[in-house]
Design an enzyme around this catalytic site. Structure first.
Site, PDB file in Angstrom:
ATOM      1  N   ASN A 181      -8.757   3.533  13.593  1.00 28.70           N
ATOM      2  CA  ASN A 181      -8.043   3.045  14.781  1.00 28.70           C
ATOM      3  C   ASN A 181      -7.982   4.183  15.798  1.00 28.70           C
ATOM      4  O   ASN A 181      -8.320   5.323  15.478  1.00 28.70           O
ATOM      5  CB  ASN A 181      -6.644   2.534  14.387  1.00 28.70           C
ATOM      6  CG  ASN A 181      -5.825   3.624  13.713  1.00 28.70           C
ATOM      7  OD1 ASN A 181      -5.490   4.618  14.335  1.00 28.70           O
ATOM      8  ND2 ASN A 181      -5.539   3.446  12.430  1.00 28.70           N
TER       9      ASN A 181
ATOM     10  N   ASP B  66      -4.778  -0.473   7.338  1.00 32.59           N
ATOM     11  CA  ASP B  66      -4.136  -1.342   6.349  1.00 32.59           C
ATOM     12  C   ASP B  66      -5.072  -1.739   5.218  1.00 32.59           C
ATOM     13  O   ASP B  66      -4.624  -2.160   4.159  1.00 32.59           O
ATOM     14  CB  ASP B  66      -3.597  -2.595   7.052  1.00 32.59           C
ATOM     15  CG  ASP B  66      -2.459  -2.207   7.993  1.00 32.59           C
ATOM     16  OD1 ASP B  66      -1.540  -1.516   7.534  1.00 32.59           O
ATOM     17  OD2 ASP B  66      -2.526  -2.560   9.194  1.00 32.59           O
TER      18      ASP B  66
ATOM     19  N   LYS C  96     -25.650   7.965   3.236  1.00 28.93           N
ATOM     20  CA  LYS C  96     -25.602   7.117   4.429  1.00 28.93           C
ATOM     21  C   LYS C  96     -26.519   5.894   4.251  1.00 28.93           C
ATOM     22  O   LYS C  96     -27.692   6.055   3.897  1.00 28.93           O
ATOM     23  CB  LYS C  96     -26.031   7.913   5.662  1.00 28.93           C
ATOM     24  CG  LYS C  96     -25.914   7.100   6.929  1.00 28.93           C
ATOM     25  CD  LYS C  96     -26.454   7.822   8.145  1.00 28.93           C
ATOM     26  CE  LYS C  96     -26.531   6.847   9.310  1.00 28.93           C
ATOM     27  NZ  LYS C  96     -27.272   7.363  10.432  1.00 28.93           N
TER      28      LYS C  96
ATOM     29  N   PRO D 122      -2.483   1.558  -0.098  1.00 34.47           N
ATOM     30  CA  PRO D 122      -1.049   1.580  -0.405  1.00 34.47           C
ATOM     31  C   PRO D 122      -0.200   1.581   0.864  1.00 34.47           C
ATOM     32  O   PRO D 122      -0.587   2.199   1.861  1.00 34.47           O
ATOM     33  CB  PRO D 122      -0.863   2.889  -1.178  1.00 34.47           C
ATOM     34  CG  PRO D 122      -2.148   3.608  -1.146  1.00 34.47           C
ATOM     35  CD  PRO D 122      -3.198   2.732  -0.564  1.00 34.47           C
ATOM     36  N   ASP D 123       0.934   0.880   0.861  1.00 32.78           N
ATOM     37  CA  ASP D 123       1.869   0.979   1.983  1.00 32.78           C
ATOM     38  C   ASP D 123       2.735   2.213   1.703  1.00 32.78           C
ATOM     39  O   ASP D 123       3.644   2.183   0.874  1.00 32.78           O
ATOM     40  CB  ASP D 123       2.713  -0.287   2.125  1.00 32.78           C
ATOM     41  CG  ASP D 123       3.427  -0.286   3.470  1.00 32.78           C
ATOM     42  OD1 ASP D 123       4.136   0.705   3.758  1.00 32.78           O
ATOM     43  OD2 ASP D 123       3.254  -1.234   4.237  1.00 32.78           O
TER      44      ASP D 123
ATOM     45  N   PHE E  13       7.409   3.884  12.217  1.00 34.03           N
ATOM     46  CA  PHE E  13       6.951   3.505  13.557  1.00 34.03           C
ATOM     47  C   PHE E  13       6.383   2.094  13.495  1.00 34.03           C
ATOM     48  O   PHE E  13       5.852   1.687  12.459  1.00 34.03           O
ATOM     49  CB  PHE E  13       5.857   4.467  14.050  1.00 34.03           C
ATOM     50  CG  PHE E  13       6.386   5.621  14.852  1.00 34.03           C
ATOM     51  CD1 PHE E  13       7.194   6.577  14.263  1.00 34.03           C
ATOM     52  CD2 PHE E  13       6.063   5.740  16.202  1.00 34.03           C
ATOM     53  CE1 PHE E  13       7.684   7.643  15.008  1.00 34.03           C
ATOM     54  CE2 PHE E  13       6.546   6.803  16.957  1.00 34.03           C
ATOM     55  CZ  PHE E  13       7.361   7.755  16.356  1.00 34.03           C
TER      56      PHE E  13
ATOM     57  N   LYS F 133      10.227  -5.112  10.160  1.00 34.33           N
ATOM     58  CA  LYS F 133       9.685  -4.001   9.351  1.00 34.33           C
ATOM     59  C   LYS F 133      10.787  -3.054   8.883  1.00 34.33           C
ATOM     60  O   LYS F 133      10.749  -2.525   7.772  1.00 34.33           O
ATOM     61  CB  LYS F 133       8.660  -3.209  10.164  1.00 34.33           C
ATOM     62  CG  LYS F 133       7.313  -3.890  10.208  1.00 34.33           C
ATOM     63  CD  LYS F 133       6.334  -3.180  11.106  1.00 34.33           C
ATOM     64  CE  LYS F 133       5.236  -4.164  11.467  1.00 34.33           C
ATOM     65  NZ  LYS F 133       4.285  -3.660  12.413  1.00 34.33           N
TER      66      LYS F 133
ATOM     67  N   LYS G 125      10.766  -2.835   4.969  1.00 30.29           N
ATOM     68  CA  LYS G 125      10.298  -1.560   4.408  1.00 30.29           C
ATOM     69  C   LYS G 125      11.461  -0.637   4.042  1.00 30.29           C
ATOM     70  O   LYS G 125      11.248   0.515   3.659  1.00 30.29           O
ATOM     71  CB  LYS G 125       9.357  -0.867   5.399  1.00 30.29           C
ATOM     72  CG  LYS G 125       8.106  -1.697   5.695  1.00 30.29           C
ATOM     73  CD  LYS G 125       7.031  -0.923   6.436  1.00 30.29           C
ATOM     74  CE  LYS G 125       5.797  -1.784   6.667  1.00 30.29           C
ATOM     75  NZ  LYS G 125       4.549  -1.033   6.680  1.00 30.29           N
TER      76      LYS G 125
HETATM   77  O1  C5P Z   1       3.047  -2.581   8.549  1.00 30.88           O
HETATM   78  P1  C5P Z   1       2.822  -1.713   9.728  1.00 30.88           P
HETATM   79  O2  C5P Z   1       1.561  -0.925   9.660  1.00 30.88           O
HETATM   80  O3  C5P Z   1       2.929  -2.361  11.043  1.00 30.88           O
HETATM   81  O4  C5P Z   1       4.070  -0.700   9.656  1.00 30.88           O
HETATM   82  C1  C5P Z   1       4.158   0.458  10.391  1.00 30.88           C
HETATM   83  C2  C5P Z   1       4.845   1.562   9.605  1.00 30.88           C
HETATM   84  O5  C5P Z   1       4.389   1.550   8.249  1.00 30.88           O
HETATM   85  C3  C5P Z   1       4.512   2.921  10.158  1.00 30.88           C
HETATM   86  O6  C5P Z   1       5.602   3.791   9.931  1.00 30.88           O
HETATM   87  C4  C5P Z   1       3.292   3.317   9.309  1.00 30.88           C
HETATM   88  O7  C5P Z   1       3.135   4.718   9.264  1.00 30.88           O
HETATM   89  C5  C5P Z   1       3.669   2.741   7.959  1.00 30.88           C
HETATM   90  N1  C5P Z   1       2.526   2.357   7.099  1.00 30.88           N
HETATM   91  C6  C5P Z   1       2.344   2.975   5.885  1.00 30.88           C
HETATM   92  N2  C5P Z   1       1.312   2.623   5.078  1.00 30.88           N
HETATM   93  C7  C5P Z   1       0.464   1.645   5.442  1.00 30.88           C
HETATM   94  C8  C5P Z   1       0.624   0.995   6.664  1.00 30.88           C
HETATM   95  C9  C5P Z   1       1.657   1.374   7.483  1.00 30.88           C
HETATM   96  O8  C5P Z   1       3.125   3.865   5.561  1.00 30.88           O
HETATM   97  N3  C5P Z   1      -0.519   1.319   4.636  1.00 30.88           N
END
Ligand code: C5P
Length: 401
Positions: free
Chosen positions: A215, A284, A294, A310-311, A329, A343, A347
């Site tokens: 991104n 994500d 390559k 992983p989140d 954020f 969120k 979260k």
């Molecule tokens: O779910 P979303 O990406 O919109 O949420 C944003 C928040 O979650 C931000 O603080 C981002 O750093 C965190 N995040 C994370 N791991 C991910 C995706 C987002 O810690 N895989």
């Protein structure tokens, strides 16, 4: 965009070749609406002239000649000391450092330090052997015990003596960021003794060595958060994705590429942190397959099979201790508040920064940003467009209030 709360910066220039870099500091401050007055020591004038600084600051530059002239209604050092919101001494020479450490006052610059009470920012510059002398280090450490003095560490690099080593003055951008912080906080060290862990930048999920899902995040928001925390006295650890900026002096930084690496680095540093700010734009998803060579164009798949990464922030929330503060954020388009609130609770964050990424000159890649700050107590503050550094300070004001 500078937008400081305070506006008056007094700059004391010492006798070192790094004085030429201070010209850029003065010029940038003036362009950003900051009022600047300058004092040059006698030795500073061997390198740069009062005319240079008068021209850049649009105000006469002061020297010891002015100090000893009976033209002023009140003593000049008193007037200047009362005028300044902050006092910057750059380059700080070994000689001026020694005088400050012992409270000596034999010229306009050192008299003004004693005749003022505002925060003083010190940017030393000298040859490596001079900087590493026991006496110089002793003076530096003893001065920094006093919270009035804020020191920018010296960098390593090529010095005017043709040696490569410590003692190089911090770059103008770093001095300017510190000045901007002090103009916001008036020198408050409300994060002293705290450890702040910050993630910034975007992650890249490669499916071969040159191609990835990513991104546009450049990590500037994470950098600004790290600087703001550092300037408020914190010990800072910054975990960042690929970036084209230098890590500021005085903090610990770890460069990562993928979400998996960021996940590991954040979990490793979590136990020591008091405040955690997850500003990184984590991809994500990642491609299911990785090819270590390559892929030729003809072998590129027509569709990429993806799997979630992983989140990180959710896992940090599950592991965090009650005394730890976790801030996330939410980069959004359209309505930024409703998804950010969702969120915040899903979260289990203490606070969240909702920032738009569909506005001109804010969000990804910009030096500026705007946001709505929200917390789990239901507080909500709107921050209009400002620099990312200033937004970082508004966030720390918000969570430490
Ligand atoms: O779910 P979303 O990406 O919109 O949420 C944003 C928040 O979650 C931000 O603080 C981002 O750093 C965190 N995040 C994370 N791991 C991910 C995706 C987002 O810690 N895989």
């Amino acid at each position: 965009m500078f937008n400081p709360k305070l506006k008056r910066v007094l700059i004391g220039v010492g006798g070192g070749i790094a004085a030429y870099k201070v010209c850029e500091v003065v010029s940038t401050l003036f362009k950003n609406g900051v009022e600047v007055r300058t004092i040059l020591t006698n030795s500073a004038q061997k390198f740069v002239t009062p005319l240079t600084f008068a021209t850049l600051s649009r105000y006469p530059a002061y020297t010891d000649e002015n100090f000893w002239q009976p033209n002023y209604s009140r003593p000049l050092h008193i007037e200047l000391g009362e005028w300044a919101d902050i006092f910057v001494i750059a380059p700080l020479t070994a000689n001026t450092l020694a005088k400050l450490a012992y409270g000596m006052a034999d010229n306009l610059l050192t008299n003004t330090v004693l005749a003022s009470t505002c925060p003083v920012l010190l940017a030393p510059a000298m040859n490596t052997d001079m900087w590493e002398q026991q006496a110089v280090q002793h003076n530096w450490q003893s001065l920094l015990i006093n919270n009035r003095f804020h020191g920018i560490p010296t960098a390593s690099g090529l010095l005017a003596c043709d040696r490569v080593g410590a003692g190089r003055m911090a770059e103008p951008t770093e001095i300017l960021a510190y000045i901007q912080s002090l103009l916001h906080t008036a020198g408050r060290l409300d994060l002293a003794g705290k450890r702040v862990l910050i993630s910034g930048g975007g992650t890249r999920e490669h499916f071969d060595p040159v191609r990835f899902i990513g991104n546009p995040s450049t990590g500037k928001m994470g950098l600004a958060l790290a600087q703001a925390a550092l300037h408020r006295g914190a010990r800072v650890t910054l975990v960042h994705g690929p970036a084209n900026w230098d890590v500021p002096l005085g903090m610990e930084a770890f460069s990562v590429v993928s979400a998996q690496q960021m996940h590991q680095a954040m979990l490793r540093h979590l136990p020591d942190a008091d405040v955690i700010v997850m500003s990184a734009a984590v991809a994500d998803v990642k491609p299911q397959e990785y090819n270590s060579e390559k892929l030729p164009k003809r072998s590129l798949p027509e569709a990429l099979a993806l799997e979630p990464v992983p989140d990180i922030v959710t896992e940090l929330a599950e592991r965090k201790q009650p005394h730890q503060l976790l801030i996330g954020f939410a980069a959004q388009t359209g309505d930024i508040v409703t998804p950010a609130l969702e969120k915040l609770y899903r979260k289990q964050l203490d606070a969240i920064v909702a920032n738009p990424v569909d506005q001109v000159d804010s969000g990804f890649g910009s030096d500026n940003n705007q946001a709505v700050l929200l917390d789990k107590q239901g507080r909500r503050i709107e921050i209009p467009p400002c620099s990312k550094l200033q937004l970082a300070h508004y966030l720390f004001d918000f969570v430490t209030a």
